[in-house]
Design an enzyme around this catalytic site. Structure first.
Site, mmCIF file in Angstrom:
data_model
loop_
_atom_site.group_PDB
_atom_site.id
_atom_site.type_symbol
_atom_site.label_atom_id
_atom_site.label_comp_id
_atom_site.label_asym_id
_atom_site.label_seq_id
_atom_site.Cartn_x
_atom_site.Cartn_y
_atom_site.Cartn_z
ATOM 1 N N GLY A 92 2.608 -1.264 4.295
ATOM 2 C CA GLY A 92 2.589 0.164 3.976
ATOM 3 C C GLY A 92 3.977 0.696 3.703
ATOM 4 C CG HIS A 138 -6.166 1.814 4.850
ATOM 5 N ND1 HIS A 138 -5.812 2.765 5.778
ATOM 6 C CD2 HIS A 138 -5.101 0.994 4.710
ATOM 7 C CE1 HIS A 138 -4.574 2.532 6.177
ATOM 8 N NE2 HIS A 138 -4.117 1.463 5.547
ATOM 9 C CG ASN A 192 -1.691 1.252 1.410
ATOM 10 O OD1 ASN A 192 -1.771 2.064 0.472
ATOM 11 N ND2 ASN A 192 -2.290 1.448 2.579
ATOM 12 C CD1 TRP A 193 3.922 1.155 -2.695
ATOM 13 C CD2 TRP A 193 4.249 2.489 -4.461
ATOM 14 N NE1 TRP A 193 4.955 0.627 -3.448
ATOM 15 C CE2 TRP A 193 5.178 1.427 -4.522
ATOM 16 C CE3 TRP A 193 4.263 3.453 -5.473
ATOM 17 C CZ2 TRP A 193 6.107 1.304 -5.557
ATOM 18 C CZ3 TRP A 193 5.178 3.329 -6.504
ATOM 19 C CH2 TRP A 193 6.093 2.267 -6.532
ATOM 20 C CE LYS A 194 0.186 3.517 4.747
ATOM 21 N NZ LYS A 194 -0.224 3.683 6.125
ATOM 22 C CD GLU A 250 -3.857 -2.696 6.975
ATOM 23 O OE1 GLU A 250 -2.735 -2.930 6.525
ATOM 24 O OE2 GLU A 250 -4.430 -1.617 6.807
ATOM 25 C CB SER A 271 4.364 -2.064 12.249
ATOM 26 O OG SER A 271 3.912 -0.772 12.569
ATOM 27 N N GLY A 297 1.874 1.860 11.180
ATOM 28 C CA GLY A 297 2.882 2.918 11.248
ATOM 29 C C GLY A 297 3.482 3.150 12.623
HETATM 30 C C1 PEP Z 1 -1.145 0.197 5.934
HETATM 31 O O1 PEP Z 1 -1.293 1.416 5.977
HETATM 32 O O2 PEP Z 1 -1.942 -0.536 5.309
HETATM 33 C C2 PEP Z 1 0.012 -0.371 6.654
HETATM 34 C C3 PEP Z 1 0.010 -1.649 6.904
HETATM 35 O O3 PEP Z 1 0.995 0.513 6.997
HETATM 36 P P1 PEP Z 1 2.408 0.192 7.712
HETATM 37 O O4 PEP Z 1 2.929 -1.111 7.125
HETATM 38 O O5 PEP Z 1 3.271 1.346 7.364
HETATM 39 O O6 PEP Z 1 2.130 0.052 9.168
#
Ligand code: PEP
Length: 250
Positions: free
Chosen positions: A232, A98, A11-13, A167, A211, A173
């Site tokens: 992410g 999300h 998920n590149w956001k 999630e 994370s 994050g």
């Molecule tokens: C996400 O936003 O879907 C995610 C899993 O982020 P991160 O891996 O940065 O915690």
């Protein structure tokens, strides 16, 4: 370790430009020589979907979107993009529900409409669910997850087109991850809730997200029910993303 198909979904956001294609080329070169049964999807900003799908002619990598408007047709929704437009741009997957979009106002009902419109375009859904730290501490994780599932998933949907991503919001994050015994219970619970809706013998695919990085990925490989990962920040670097895949199988 079994040879079950595993999903590694990025998920590149709000990250990336046309030059970021080099990240995808590098991941693709790695996958061409890697023999495990993986499905790799990179969910990128809408501005990159068309360009990336034209450039990447690979059976190893699919390009996805990160959200859509729930309205199925063209309409007066300034700044919005619907599932039809994303399909035309080349998206094969889409992240819906999300927590970052839930906190922007996506309710279970809106997510339900988004899922319906993306399924109409035959786009595969990555449906995110998860509890806040407050809900976790109050022992509400299971009721929150049940509510999110029941509020957005209709039994007439094609279950083969829906992947669930668990999630926990407190993990996204933050560098914090759940304990193994918690994940085992939660994954069994999610699979059984889905099986109740779809009365289906084969359980749904359920991913973990929050994370995940190249250092902690080994921890997850002992949890049999995890079918893959939604990643992410660590998916924005080819090296980190490749190391996650490699280290998972070490
Ligand atoms: C996400 O936003 O879907 C995610 C899993 O982020 P991160 O891996 O940065 O915690």
């Amino acid at each position: 370790m079994t040879n079950k198909l595993k999903y590694f979904i990025g998920n590149w956001k709000m990250f990336g430009d046309l030059g970021s294609i080099k990240i995808i080329f590098r991941i693709n070169r790695f996958l061409n020589t890697f023999k495990k049964r993986n499905k790799v999807v990179l969910c990128v900003p809408n501005t990159l979907i068309h360009y990336f799908t034209k450039k990447i002619k690979s059976k190893n990598i699919f390009i996805g979107a990160q959200n859509c408007h729930q309205y199925k047709n063209y309409g007066a929704f300034t700044g919005s993009v619907n599932a039809l437009m994303l399909k035309n741009a080349g998206a094969k997957f889409i992240i819906l529900g999300h927590s970052e979009n839930r906190s922007d106002g996506d309710t279970n009902h809106i997510i339900n409409k988004k899922i319906e419109s993306a399924l109409k375009q035959k786009i595969n859904i990555i449906f995110c669910i998860g509890e806040t730290i407050r809900e976790k501490n109050k022992g509400k994780t299971f009721s929150v997850l049940r509510n999110q599932i029941k509020g957005s998933i209709n039994k007439i949907y094609n279950p083969n087109k829906i992947i669930i991503a668990y999630e926990p919001i407190w993990s996204i994050g933050t560098g914090k991850i759940p304990k193994a015994f918690e994940l085992r219970k939660i994954f069994k619970f999610i699979k059984s809730e889905f099986s109740k809706i779809f009365k289906k013998k084969s359980p749904p695919k359920v991913l973990y997200g929050g994370s995940v990085n190249d250092k902690n990925i080994r921890f997850f490989s002992s949890i049999y029910d995890i079918d893959g990962f939604l990643i992410g920040a660590s998916s924005q670097s080819a090296k980190k993303f490749i190391d996650i895949i490699k280290n998972y199988y070490k």
